[in-house]
Design an enzyme around this catalytic site. Structure first.
Site, PDB file in Angstrom:
ATOM      1  N   ARG A 104       2.234 -14.885   5.312  1.00 27.15           N
ATOM      2  CA  ARG A 104       3.018 -13.963   4.354  1.00 27.15           C
ATOM      3  C   ARG A 104       4.455 -14.632   4.224  1.00 27.15           C
ATOM      4  O   ARG A 104       5.097 -14.846   5.179  1.00 27.15           O
ATOM      5  CB  ARG A 104       3.480 -12.445   5.111  1.00 27.15           C
ATOM      6  CG  ARG A 104       4.185 -11.686   4.075  1.00 27.15           C
ATOM      7  CD  ARG A 104       4.215 -10.155   4.433  1.00 27.15           C
ATOM      8  NE  ARG A 104       2.958  -9.394   3.972  1.00 27.15           N
ATOM      9  CZ  ARG A 104       3.097  -8.154   3.938  1.00 27.15           C
ATOM     10  NH1 ARG A 104       4.173  -7.489   4.098  1.00 27.15           N
ATOM     11  NH2 ARG A 104       2.006  -7.768   3.217  1.00 27.15           N
ATOM     12  N   GLN A 134      -4.918  -7.245  -0.338  1.00 28.83           N
ATOM     13  CA  GLN A 134      -4.572  -5.772  -0.776  1.00 28.83           C
ATOM     14  C   GLN A 134      -5.682  -5.225  -1.963  1.00 28.83           C
ATOM     15  O   GLN A 134      -6.332  -4.339  -1.685  1.00 28.83           O
ATOM     16  CB  GLN A 134      -3.271  -5.495  -1.522  1.00 28.83           C
ATOM     17  CG  GLN A 134      -2.785  -4.197  -1.859  1.00 28.83           C
ATOM     18  CD  GLN A 134      -2.831  -3.211  -0.742  1.00 28.83           C
ATOM     19  OE1 GLN A 134      -2.289  -3.505   0.213  1.00 28.83           O
ATOM     20  NE2 GLN A 134      -3.400  -2.178  -0.937  1.00 28.83           N
ATOM     21  N   ASP A 219       3.531   0.744  -7.403  1.00 25.04           N
ATOM     22  CA  ASP A 219       3.879   0.081  -6.212  1.00 25.04           C
ATOM     23  C   ASP A 219       5.448   0.108  -6.324  1.00 25.04           C
ATOM     24  O   ASP A 219       5.997   0.612  -7.427  1.00 25.04           O
ATOM     25  CB  ASP A 219       3.731  -1.431  -6.643  1.00 25.04           C
ATOM     26  CG  ASP A 219       3.966  -2.235  -5.011  1.00 25.04           C
ATOM     27  OD1 ASP A 219       4.399  -1.710  -4.091  1.00 25.04           O
ATOM     28  OD2 ASP A 219       4.114  -3.326  -5.345  1.00 25.04           O
ATOM     29  N   CYS A 259      -0.206   0.588  -2.757  1.00 27.53           N
ATOM     30  CA  CYS A 259      -0.501  -0.305  -1.627  1.00 27.53           C
ATOM     31  C   CYS A 259       0.208   0.065  -0.420  1.00 27.53           C
ATOM     32  O   CYS A 259      -0.210  -0.258   0.843  1.00 27.53           O
ATOM     33  CB  CYS A 259      -0.045  -1.597  -1.782  1.00 27.53           C
ATOM     34  SG  CYS A 259       1.434  -2.125  -2.314  1.00 27.53           S
ATOM     35  N   ARG A 287      -7.946  -2.017   4.465  1.00 30.43           N
ATOM     36  CA  ARG A 287      -7.286  -3.424   4.639  1.00 30.43           C
ATOM     37  C   ARG A 287      -8.075  -3.882   5.766  1.00 30.43           C
ATOM     38  O   ARG A 287      -8.566  -5.227   5.783  1.00 30.43           O
ATOM     39  CB  ARG A 287      -5.853  -3.281   4.968  1.00 30.43           C
ATOM     40  CG  ARG A 287      -4.971  -2.601   3.791  1.00 30.43           C
ATOM     41  CD  ARG A 287      -4.809  -3.717   2.762  1.00 30.43           C
ATOM     42  NE  ARG A 287      -4.730  -5.073   3.064  1.00 30.43           N
ATOM     43  CZ  ARG A 287      -3.239  -5.362   3.223  1.00 30.43           C
ATOM     44  NH1 ARG A 287      -2.402  -4.596   3.015  1.00 30.43           N
ATOM     45  NH2 ARG A 287      -3.010  -6.594   3.505  1.00 30.43           N
TER      46      ARG A 287
HETATM   47  N1   CP Z   1       0.417  -2.996   1.546  1.00 32.60           N
HETATM   48  C1   CP Z   1       0.917  -3.912   2.525  1.00 32.60           C
HETATM   49  O1   CP Z   1       0.717  -4.978   2.476  1.00 32.60           O
HETATM   50  O2   CP Z   1       1.742  -3.292   3.506  1.00 32.60           O
HETATM   51  P1   CP Z   1       2.504  -4.071   4.714  1.00 32.60           P
HETATM   52  O3   CP Z   1       3.888  -4.579   3.983  1.00 32.60           O
HETATM   53  O4   CP Z   1       2.810  -3.061   5.377  1.00 32.60           O
HETATM   54  O5   CP Z   1       1.637  -4.990   5.366  1.00 32.60           O
HETATM   55  N1  NVA Z   2       5.588  -5.499  -3.975  1.00 33.20           N
HETATM   56  C1  NVA Z   2       5.829  -5.225  -2.702  1.00 33.20           C
HETATM   57  C2  NVA Z   2       4.420  -5.112  -1.808  1.00 33.20           C
HETATM   58  C3  NVA Z   2       4.546  -4.576  -0.451  1.00 33.20           C
HETATM   59  C4  NVA Z   2       3.150  -4.510   0.270  1.00 33.20           C
HETATM   60  C5  NVA Z   2       6.268  -6.260  -1.894  1.00 33.20           C
HETATM   61  O1  NVA Z   2       6.146  -7.415  -2.291  1.00 33.20           O
HETATM   62  O2  NVA Z   2       7.353  -5.886  -1.202  1.00 33.20           O
END
Ligand code: CP
Ligand code: NVA
Length: 308
Positions: A104, A134, A219, A259, A287
């Site tokens: 991430r 997701q 979102d 999400c 997920r």
């Molecule tokens: N939807 C999602 O990716 O949630 P997190 O940021 O909690 O991993």
């Molecule tokens: N668009 C949001 C999604 C979180 C899962 C972000 O990037 O923070």
């Protein structure tokens, strides 16, 4: 041999993605029946997370454990990445020791550079550009709730962000229509939209987008890394909340998706996310099942044959 990576949904063909969703549904049923299925025994998954996470971290770690493997979680401050060791060197070193690497990152280019030098599969667990894992869960959730998604219509309301880009790629791969309503200046990337061709259209009118939709999805208005823009964004997105009057314009059997994490009273009204059309908790649970199918697809030869 170059490993398969999963940096965007486009890394898999439509057929592979459909098979993966079917397998996720199967793995979920096996899990519910309490069947043990551990094809990743003695395999290790490394996770590098530059940003916070609840669902992604827990679903990957729990899923890997159920498949018999182990996980190690690293934030940049735990490794030399945070002290300037090159991404490419880190990729070469880590991929000699582990079997799959989940990342991430703030910048999508970081994950691409890492994957370029990794000798094992790299999975994108969210970047500023995409969130493909997701969408595996979201498509699984729709299929479970309402059947095939091809030929359906989804309405994305809000920010043209990373998750929106993955919805666009999903529309391409799974063959559904996506109508995206954003305020001016918050449209998704023009290149991502153009590549999707006729299955994606843009508007600034949430009501027009939702009209007759099978799925309404939104979102947060301020993603991770956009904290400084939050005050401005709250102003710019006013009128884009998914509330009951908006949901009433969709089909009567439409589902609401998000999400998570969600901000009630901003992008979604509590009556919608906590109401009967919401499938957000299934999305969150899926997920884990969808990512188990992904790990199996990337790491197990003849994935899906075992356990049948
Ligand atoms: N939807 C999602 O990716 O949630 P997190 O940021 O909690 O991993
Ligand atoms: N668009 C949001 C999604 C979180 C899962 C972000 O990037 O923070």
């Amino acid at each position: 041999m170059t490993p398969r990576h999963f940096l965007t949904l486009l890394d898999l063909s439509s057929a592979e993605l459909s098979q993966l969703i079917a397998r996720a549904i199967e793995l979920k049923a096996m899990h519910r029946r309490g069947e043990s299925y551990a094809p990743l025994c003695r395999r290790t998954m490394a996770m590098i997370f530059e940003k916070s996470s609840t669902r992604t971290r827990v679903s990957f770690e729990a899923g890997m454990s159920q498949l018999g493997g182990s996980s190690l979680f690293l934030s940049p401050r735990d490794t030399h990445l945070g002290r300037g060791e090159p991404i490419e060197d880190t990729a070469r070193v880590m991929s000699r020791m582990v079997d799959v690497i989940v990342i991430r990152a703030y910048e999508h280019a970081m994950v691409e550079r890492f994957a370029e030098q990794s000798s094992v599969p790299v999975i994108n667990a969210l970047t500023d550009r995409h969130h493909p894992c997701q969408l595996l869960a979201d498509i699984q959730t729709y299929v479970e709730a309402r059947g095939a998604i091809s030929g359906r219509t989804a309405a994305w309301i809000g920010d043209g962000n990373n998750v929106c880009h993955s919805w666009i790629n999903a529309a391409r791969r799974f063959g559904f229509r996506l109508v995206i309503a954003t305020p001016a200046g918050y449209e998704p990337d023009a290149g991502v939209v153009a590549a999707a061709g006729e299955c994606v259209s843009l508007t600034q009118d949430p009501r027009a987008a939702v009209h007759g939709a099978d799925i309404v999805v939104t979102d947060t208005w301020a993603s991770m890394g956009q904290e400084d823009e939050k005050a401005q964004r709250l102003k710019d997105f006013s009128g884009y909340m998914v509330d009951q009057p908006l949901m009433r314009l969709a089909r009567s059997d439409a589902v609401f998706m998000h999400c998570l994490p969600a901000y009630r009273g901003y992008e979604v009204d509590a009556a919608v996310i906590d109401g009967p059309q919401s499938v957000v908790w299934d999305e969150a649970e899926n997920r884990m099942h969808a990512q188990k199918a992904l790990l199996e697809f990337l790491l197990v030869k003849n994935a899906g044959d075992a356990g049948r």
